[in-house]
Design a protein around this motif. Structure first.
Motif, short mmCIF file in Angstrom:
data_model
loop_
_atom_site.label_atom_id
_atom_site.label_comp_id
_atom_site.label_asym_id
_atom_site.label_seq_id
_atom_site.Cartn_x
_atom_site.Cartn_y
_atom_site.Cartn_z
N LEU A 1 0.82 -1.21 0.00
CA LEU A 1 0.00 0.00 0.00
C LEU A 1 0.85 1.26 0.00
N MET A 2 2.16 1.10 0.22
CA MET A 2 3.07 2.26 0.29
C MET A 2 4.29 2.02 -0.58
N LYS A 3 4.03 1.72 -1.85
CA LYS A 3 5.12 1.36 -2.77
C LYS A 3 6.11 2.50 -2.98
N HIS A 4 5.65 3.75 -2.83
CA HIS A 4 6.55 4.88 -3.02
C HIS A 4 7.69 4.86 -2.00
N LEU A 5 7.44 4.26 -0.84
CA LEU A 5 8.48 4.12 0.19
C LEU A 5 9.12 2.75 0.16
N ARG A 6 8.32 1.74 -0.04
CA ARG A 6 8.88 0.38 -0.13
C ARG A 6 9.92 0.30 -1.24
N ASP A 7 9.66 1.01 -2.34
CA ASP A 7 10.56 0.99 -3.50
C ASP A 7 11.37 2.28 -3.59
N ALA A 8 11.69 2.88 -2.44
CA ALA A 8 12.51 4.10 -2.43
C ALA A 8 13.86 3.83 -3.07
N LYS A 9 14.46 4.87 -3.66
CA LYS A 9 15.69 4.69 -4.41
C LYS A 9 16.73 5.73 -4.02
N SER A 10 17.96 5.42 -4.33
CA SER A 10 19.03 6.39 -4.12
C SER A 10 18.92 7.48 -5.18
N PRO A 11 19.51 8.66 -4.92
CA PRO A 11 19.48 9.72 -5.94
C PRO A 11 20.08 9.26 -7.26
N GLU A 12 21.12 8.43 -7.20
CA GLU A 12 21.79 7.95 -8.41
C GLU A 12 20.84 7.13 -9.29
N GLU A 13 19.89 6.44 -8.64
CA GLU A 13 18.90 5.66 -9.39
C GLU A 13 17.71 6.52 -9.81
N LEU A 14 17.26 7.37 -8.90
CA LEU A 14 16.00 8.06 -9.11
C LEU A 14 16.11 9.22 -10.09
N ILE A 15 17.18 9.99 -10.02
CA ILE A 15 17.29 11.18 -10.87
C ILE A 15 17.23 10.82 -12.36
N PRO A 16 17.96 9.80 -12.84
CA PRO A 16 17.81 9.45 -14.26
C PRO A 16 16.39 9.04 -14.62
N LEU A 17 15.69 8.35 -13.71
CA LEU A 17 14.31 7.95 -13.99
C LEU A 17 13.40 9.18 -14.12
N ILE A 18 13.63 10.17 -13.27
CA ILE A 18 12.83 11.40 -13.33
C ILE A 18 13.10 12.15 -14.64
N LEU A 19 14.37 12.23 -15.01
CA LEU A 19 14.72 12.92 -16.26
C LEU A 19 14.12 12.21 -17.47
N GLN A 20 14.17 10.88 -17.47
CA GLN A 20 13.56 10.11 -18.56
C GLN A 20 12.05 10.35 -18.61
N SER A 21 11.42 10.40 -17.42
CA SER A 21 9.99 10.65 -17.36
C SER A 21 9.65 12.01 -17.95
N ALA B 1 8.64 3.33 9.90
CA ALA B 1 9.85 2.51 9.79
C ALA B 1 10.53 2.72 8.44
N LEU B 2 9.73 2.84 7.37
CA LEU B 2 10.32 3.06 6.05
C LEU B 2 10.90 4.46 5.93
N CYS B 3 10.27 5.44 6.56
CA CYS B 3 10.84 6.79 6.57
C CYS B 3 12.19 6.80 7.27
N ARG B 4 12.29 6.06 8.37
CA ARG B 4 13.56 5.97 9.10
C ARG B 4 14.62 5.31 8.21
N LYS B 5 14.23 4.27 7.51
CA LYS B 5 15.16 3.58 6.62
C LYS B 5 15.65 4.52 5.52
N CYS B 6 14.73 5.29 4.95
CA CYS B 6 15.10 6.23 3.89
C CYS B 6 16.13 7.24 4.40
#
Length: 508
Positions: free
Chosen positions: A217-237, A384-389
């Motif tokens: 129900l909280m995939k945005h946090l369960r599948d959180a990513k490092s900036p190195e992974e996420l920034i290219p995905l955002i730029l592609q989007s 718990a996922l926020c703490r992990k992030c």
């Protein structure tokens, strides 16, 4: 207030709280993991005022407001790291102040923002930005304010950069509303008083079966990513999508709501909100256009909703200073089928029933989030996922999890324009009638909903104009959409609204 003349056309000030503050005697606020989730997010707000205001009077109002919202004038710090992980974040209550800059613009002939939601690039020339990398332990202000006087138009552009870690839109709007009240000399006793009690949640249940139920129900946090992974995905989007802005009048929303209510099956009773129905319509339109242009692509059948959970004392006092929102995946929906040899009337009824099916799934998610037992378990995993992030340097992933999902985040209950109500009751500009509000940040299939602005229509010769109030009390929906379908989506939606949804989809 300390003033500094930086350029011939700009003055800068530091405004500190009027003492004593409501946090007198407190040295710091320790941050729960939920607030650390948005350390790198900044909320931008711009109010287009029809004429200038008194800056010295504004700064006095800001100083009085900071006496109530003392954390806004503080600084973010971090305790020393240990072998167990990063040190906790805390907000130092040192009354260090908020910078205010005033710029004289003698060249701009027309303020360029038209829609409520615009790109960060459009905001850049009008703000005093908060540097993301220099906030914690760098004596960096958490809010920056700028006024730009447009001498050719007579307008004043009032912008605020607000670090999201201070609080969400509810708190940001309350802060600016207090400033406006103090500026006008209005009675603040009717405004809610912020609470600085932070809520710290217990660890989630250890039962794997419960985790298996809640983590999806909280995939945005369960599948959180490092900036190195996420920034290219955002730029592609951003490369493959186009910004979409669509405004609906109050009457158009009312028509859709009536149709959705008529489509609720059998004797079921459902109280659908305007936004439930608006999002349902956008999804229905999206799926229809995708079916036409990309028949092999999966259609949306799941809505992810951003829900404010204030008001439950165990989790968030009603006026808690901080962030109190969750992103929850609603139950998936399935649409009714058309009867064989369906005629125009069958298509009409089918549209109503489809609207109802989607809106009911959204409403079911909202009601689920309001159940204290469910919310408590959800928040324990969320926390718990926020703490992990925070510990691992990960960022929530707000991009669509699949072709079948769409997210929405509605601010329609927040009257942002009140934050710019800086005109005395006897002024020709009194109230919010002639004030426009703008904000930023658009993501792929992430629908943001705001109240619409009045529109100022400039005359053809540029010598004057008039105010168009036809969108008063309407809603604007803005998001990024796959470029291959964006044009047809917008065209179809505009055609529907023009025809009053009277025979929408009847000829399909």
């Amino acid at each position: 207030m300390l003033a500094e003349q930086t350029k011939s056309n700009e003055s800068r000030y530091i405004v500190r709280p009027t003492l004593p503050t409501r946090c007198e005697g407190q040295d710091a606020l320790l941050y729960p993991p939920t607030d650390t989730l948005v350390l790198s997010f900044t909320m931008h707000g711009a109010w287009v005022l029809p004429t200038s205001i008194d800056i010295q009077r504004y700064m006095a109002a800001l100083s009085n407001t900071l006496s109530i919202f003392a954390p806004v004038a503080g600084r973010l710090c971090k305790k020393p790291d240990t072998e167990k992980g990063k040190g906790d974040i805390f907000l130092k209550l040192n009354n260090a102040g908020v910078p205010v800059s005033v710029v004289n613009d003698y060249h701009t002939e027309r303020f360029p923002m038209e829609t409520v939601l615009v790109s960060p690039e459009d905001f850049e020339p009008w703000i005093d930005p908060i540097p993301f990398t220099d906030v914690i332990d760098h004596d960096e202000p958490l809010v920056r304010i700028r006024f730009t006087k447009l001498h050719k138009t007579g307008q004043m552009i009032y912008t605020i950069c607000w670090l999201h870690a201070l609080g969400d839109g509810y708190i940001g709007n309350l802060f600016t509303t207090y400033i406006a009240h103090f500026y006008r000399g209005a009675n603040i006793s009717n405004l809610p008083i912020p609470s600085y009690t932070k809520v710290f949640l217990p660890p989630p249940p250890a039962d794997p079966a419960i985790a298996e139920k809640f983590l999806p129900l909280m995939k945005h946090l369960r599948d959180a990513k490092s900036p190195e992974e996420l920034i290219p995905l955002i730029l592609q989007s951003e490369e493959r999508t186009t910004p979409v802005h669509i405004s609906f009048t109050s009457a158009q929303i009312q028509t859709l709501t009536k149709r959705a209510t008529a489509g609720v099956p059998g004797s079921a009773v459902a109280k659908l909100s305007r936004v439930d129905v608006l999002v349902a319509y956008l999804i229905l339109q999206h799926n229809q256009v995708v079916s036409e242009l990309h028949p092999d692509q999966e259609l949306i059948d799941t809505v992810v909703n951003t829900i404010d959970y204030r008001g439950n004392p165990a989790f968030a006092p009603p006026v808690m200073f901080g962030n109190a929102a969750i992103t929850l995946t609603c139950p998936s929906f399935s649409l009714p089928s058309l009867p064989p040899n369906a005629g125009p009337r069958d298509h009409e009824l089918h549209f109503d029933r489809c609207l109802a099916a989607i809106a009911l799934s959204i409403r079911a998610g909202t009601l689920q989030a309001r159940n204290p037992e469910f919310l408590g378990t959800y928040l324990s995993f969320h926390n718990a996922l926020c703490r992990k992030c925070y510990q691992e340097g990960l960022y929530q992933n707000l991009l669509p999890a699949s072709d079948r999902e769409i997210t929405f985040n509605s601010s329609h209950l927040v009257d942002w324009r009140k934050g710019g109500d800086l005109f005395d009751p006897d002024s020709e500009f009194a109230g919010i009638r002639y004030i426009q509000f703008h904000s930023s940040a658009l993501f792929e299939r992430y629908i943001r909903v705001f109240r619409t602005n009045p529109a100022y229509i400039v005359a053809d010769d540029g010598t004057g104009g008039y105010w168009d109030m036809s969108l008063n009390d309407g809603l604007e929906a803005a998001f990024r959409l796959d470029s291959s379908i964006a044009e047809r989506f917008v065209a179809r939606t505009k055609e529907d609204t023009k025809r009053g949804f009277s025979r929408v989809f009847s000829n399909l």
